[in-house]
Write a protein that holds these residues in place. Structure first.
Motif, PDB file in Angstrom:
ATOM      1  N   VAL A 242       0.979  -1.639   0.648  1.00  0.00           N
ATOM      2  CA  VAL A 242       0.249   0.129  -0.399  1.00  0.00           C
ATOM      3  C   VAL A 242       0.864   1.263  -0.048  1.00  0.00           C
ATOM      4  O   VAL A 242       0.799   2.271  -0.542  1.00  0.00           O
ATOM      5  N   CYS A 243       1.561   1.544   1.053  1.00  0.00           N
ATOM      6  CA  CYS A 243       2.954   2.497   0.755  1.00  0.00           C
ATOM      7  C   CYS A 243       3.160   2.820  -0.626  1.00  0.00           C
ATOM      8  O   CYS A 243       3.556   4.225  -0.360  1.00  0.00           O
ATOM      9  N   SER A 244       4.242   1.756  -1.033  1.00  0.00           N
ATOM     10  CA  SER A 244       4.795   2.247  -2.245  1.00  0.00           C
ATOM     11  C   SER A 244       3.541   2.569  -3.721  1.00  0.00           C
ATOM     12  O   SER A 244       3.701   2.854  -4.230  1.00  0.00           O
ATOM     13  N   ALA A 245       2.585   1.817  -3.488  1.00  0.00           N
ATOM     14  CA  ALA A 245       1.130   2.263  -4.483  1.00  0.00           C
ATOM     15  C   ALA A 245       0.813   3.673  -4.058  1.00  0.00           C
ATOM     16  O   ALA A 245       0.463   4.433  -4.660  1.00  0.00           O
ATOM     17  N   LEU A 246       0.744   4.380  -2.969  1.00  0.00           N
ATOM     18  CA  LEU A 246       0.543   5.410  -2.836  1.00  0.00           C
ATOM     19  C   LEU A 246       1.127   6.617  -3.273  1.00  0.00           C
ATOM     20  O   LEU A 246       1.056   6.823  -3.424  1.00  0.00           O
ATOM     21  N   ILE A 289      -8.821   3.272   1.997  1.00  0.00           N
ATOM     22  CA  ILE A 289      -8.025   4.625   1.612  1.00  0.00           C
ATOM     23  C   ILE A 289      -9.024   4.794   0.176  1.00  0.00           C
ATOM     24  O   ILE A 289      -9.475   5.779   0.196  1.00  0.00           O
ATOM     25  N   ALA A 290      -8.790   3.701  -0.680  1.00  0.00           N
ATOM     26  CA  ALA A 290      -9.745   3.643  -2.066  1.00  0.00           C
ATOM     27  C   ALA A 290     -11.066   4.531  -1.409  1.00  0.00           C
ATOM     28  O   ALA A 290     -11.459   5.388  -2.278  1.00  0.00           O
ATOM     29  N   SER A 291     -11.953   3.748  -0.545  1.00  0.00           N
ATOM     30  CA  SER A 291     -12.535   4.511  -0.626  1.00  0.00           C
ATOM     31  C   SER A 291     -12.998   6.321   0.570  1.00  0.00           C
ATOM     32  O   SER A 291     -13.890   6.754  -0.396  1.00  0.00           O
ATOM     33  N   ILE A 292     -12.452   6.452   1.141  1.00  0.00           N
ATOM     34  CA  ILE A 292     -12.097   7.729   1.222  1.00  0.00           C
ATOM     35  C   ILE A 292     -11.908   8.526   0.077  1.00  0.00           C
ATOM     36  O   ILE A 292     -12.910   9.626   0.048  1.00  0.00           O
ATOM     37  N   LEU A 293     -10.793   7.843  -0.674  1.00  0.00           N
ATOM     38  CA  LEU A 293     -11.032   8.972  -1.624  1.00  0.00           C
ATOM     39  C   LEU A 293     -11.712   8.979  -2.119  1.00  0.00           C
ATOM     40  O   LEU A 293     -11.789  10.250  -3.269  1.00  0.00           O
ATOM     41  N   GLU A 294     -12.561   7.956  -3.299  1.00  0.00           N
ATOM     42  CA  GLU A 294     -13.757   8.546  -3.664  1.00  0.00           C
ATOM     43  C   GLU A 294     -14.888   9.399  -2.709  1.00  0.00           C
ATOM     44  O   GLU A 294     -15.323  10.040  -3.572  1.00  0.00           O
ATOM     45  N   ARG A 295     -14.577   9.508  -1.865  1.00  0.00           N
ATOM     46  CA  ARG A 295     -15.336   9.836  -0.883  1.00  0.00           C
ATOM     47  C   ARG A 295     -15.880  11.628  -1.032  1.00  0.00           C
ATOM     48  O   ARG A 295     -16.619  12.570  -0.917  1.00  0.00           O
ATOM     49  N   ILE A 296     -14.368  11.779  -1.244  1.00  0.00           N
ATOM     50  CA  ILE A 296     -13.866  13.308  -1.314  1.00  0.00           C
ATOM     51  C   ILE A 296     -13.417  13.806  -2.324  1.00  0.00           C
ATOM     52  O   ILE A 296     -13.280  14.873  -2.749  1.00  0.00           O
ATOM     53  N   ARG A 301      -7.934   8.993 -10.381  1.00  0.00           N
ATOM     54  CA  ARG A 301      -8.646   7.781 -10.263  1.00  0.00           C
ATOM     55  C   ARG A 301      -7.107   6.882 -10.407  1.00  0.00           C
ATOM     56  O   ARG A 301      -7.568   5.838  -9.897  1.00  0.00           O
ATOM     57  N   GLU A 302      -6.084   7.206 -11.208  1.00  0.00           N
ATOM     58  CA  GLU A 302      -5.040   6.003 -11.565  1.00  0.00           C
ATOM     59  C   GLU A 302      -5.114   5.434 -10.062  1.00  0.00           C
ATOM     60  O   GLU A 302      -4.081   4.045  -9.536  1.00  0.00           O
ATOM     61  N   THR A 303      -4.332   6.617  -8.587  1.00  0.00           N
ATOM     62  CA  THR A 303      -4.482   5.821  -7.689  1.00  0.00           C
ATOM     63  C   THR A 303      -5.016   5.184  -7.017  1.00  0.00           C
ATOM     64  O   THR A 303      -5.214   3.815  -6.445  1.00  0.00           O
ATOM     65  N   ARG A 306      -5.067   1.492  -8.446  1.00  0.00           N
ATOM     66  CA  ARG A 306      -3.942   0.833  -8.090  1.00  0.00           C
ATOM     67  C   ARG A 306      -4.087   0.334  -6.271  1.00  0.00           C
ATOM     68  O   ARG A 306      -3.792  -1.009  -6.688  1.00  0.00           O
ATOM     69  N   LEU A 307      -4.598   1.001  -5.961  1.00  0.00           N
ATOM     70  CA  LEU A 307      -5.285   0.147  -4.617  1.00  0.00           C
ATOM     71  C   LEU A 307      -6.300  -0.911  -4.532  1.00  0.00           C
ATOM     72  O   LEU A 307      -5.739  -2.148  -4.227  1.00  0.00           O
ATOM     73  N   TYR A 308      -7.492  -0.924  -5.645  1.00  0.00           N
ATOM     74  CA  TYR A 308      -8.336  -1.867  -6.053  1.00  0.00           C
ATOM     75  C   TYR A 308      -7.375  -2.939  -6.317  1.00  0.00           C
ATOM     76  O   TYR A 308      -7.478  -4.098  -5.801  1.00  0.00           O
TER      77      TYR A 308
END
Length: 334
Positions: A242-246, A289-296, A301-303, A306-308
């Motif tokens: 996760v850390c490297s992906a973000l 984390i992906a859900s948080i980013l979607e909700r804000i 979208r690439e990030t 990458r998480l999913y």
């Protein structure tokens, strides 16, 4: 403890597991904008503290003094998972600093990355201290102690100058009294600190937006450490974590720690995010984390994808057959 359901996991349409926890999102004044669960829940940062633990070394430009490359200096803040390129960089750091591997306080172990671990087993290699995910941090702290003329043997003691400076730095960035920060002992044997979730979020916002840090030397050091993490994302964890992906997203500063804690700072949006999974699970980080980013309504979208891709919300069995799903079920309340 102020925890709420964050992720539900279903198998055959039946609820099989629930991961509880809390989320906090703050603005550049440290005010809680959104939360799920208790944003004041006291949480040990564990390895999420590493970027802040590295600041004293970055202030003295320890990387430049010892001629460390960027990918080597990034290991000051890493929870590397022991891939071959990590070990090569760590061995180079030991040579350049003149530090003996035996002097690291962390224990000898095998790499966290399963493929890397299997490779070492196939080669009949013994456990090593630099295989430990915290070894880069330890080398940095010993190198700082060496440069400053402090006792290199006791760098892990809470009373050591390097440890006292670390907690002072964290207190300053989080804007909390130093005396209010509980301390414990981390898995690698170093002191570790607990902060309320909203203070963790605020600290990561400042890592992403160091203009919010008052002290000029700390501000410059934090900016350098954050930049190294983004420039060398695979050094911070590994190629499938996760850390490297973000950190491949230049807009984010991010670091996770053991037992489910995570911190993220967003540069353009100037907000900080922290979360704690109460059972310590890390495999649900991407879903949360992906859900948080979607909700804000995060713009990259690439990030999110990458998480999913790291941990899909589709749950498959050992043979790859779809057998269930994972759902983020929390609400972000103003």
């Amino acid at each position: 403890m102020g925890f709420v359901p964050l992720v539900e996991e279903y198998r055959g349409g039946v609820l099989e597991n629930v991961h509880y926890g809390a989320v906090s999102i703050v603005d550049e004044k440290g005010r809680v904008l959104y939360a799920s669960g208790d944003p004041q829940h006291l949480t040990f940062l564990r390895s999420a503290a590493k970027p802040f633990q590295a600041i004293p070394a970055m202030k003295r430009r320890i990387d430049e003094i010892y001629g460390l490359d960027g990918h080597e200096a990034a290991l000051f803040a890493a929870s590397h998972r022991g891939e071959a390129f990590h070990i090569e960089a760590l061995e180079s750091m030991l040579r350049k600093t003149g530090i003996a591997e035996e002097s690291l306080h962390c224990c000898a172990t095998y790499p966290l990355n399963e493929d890397a671990k299997a490779e070492r087993h196939r080669a009949h290699e013994a456990k090593r201290k630099i295989f430990h995910n915290c070894s880069g941090k330890h080398i940095g702290l010993i190198a700082l102690s060496k440069h400053m003329g402090w006792d290199e043997r006791t760098y892990y003691s809470p009373d050591h100058p390097v440890q006292r400076e670390i907690v002072q730095t964290l207190a300053s960035i989080a804007e909390v009294p130093e005396a209010s920060i509980p301390q414990g002992v981390d898995g690698c044997g170093l002191p570790i600190f607990a902060l309320p979730l909203h203070s963790i979020a605020y600290s990561f916002l400042k890592l992403a937006c160091p203009d919010l840090i008052g002290d000029a030397d700390t501000r410059e050091a934090a900016a350098r450490m954050a930049r190294l993490m983004n420039e060398n994302p695979d050094m911070i964890a590994d190629t499938r974590f996760v850390c490297s992906a973000l950190l491949k997203d230049s807009n984010l500063s991010a670091k996770g720690g053991a037992k489910g804690v995570y911190g993220i700072g967003l540069r353009k949006e100037r907000i900080g995010i922290s979360l704690k999974v109460s059972d310590g699970a890390e495999h649900v980080w991407p879903c949360i984390i992906a859900s948080i980013l979607e909700r804000i309504e995060y713009g990259n979208r690439e990030t999110i994808e990458r998480l999913y891709a790291l941990v899909p919300n589709v749950i498959a069995n050992d043979g790859g057959t779809e057998v269930g799903e994972r759902r983020a079920v929390f609400e972000l309340k103003a």
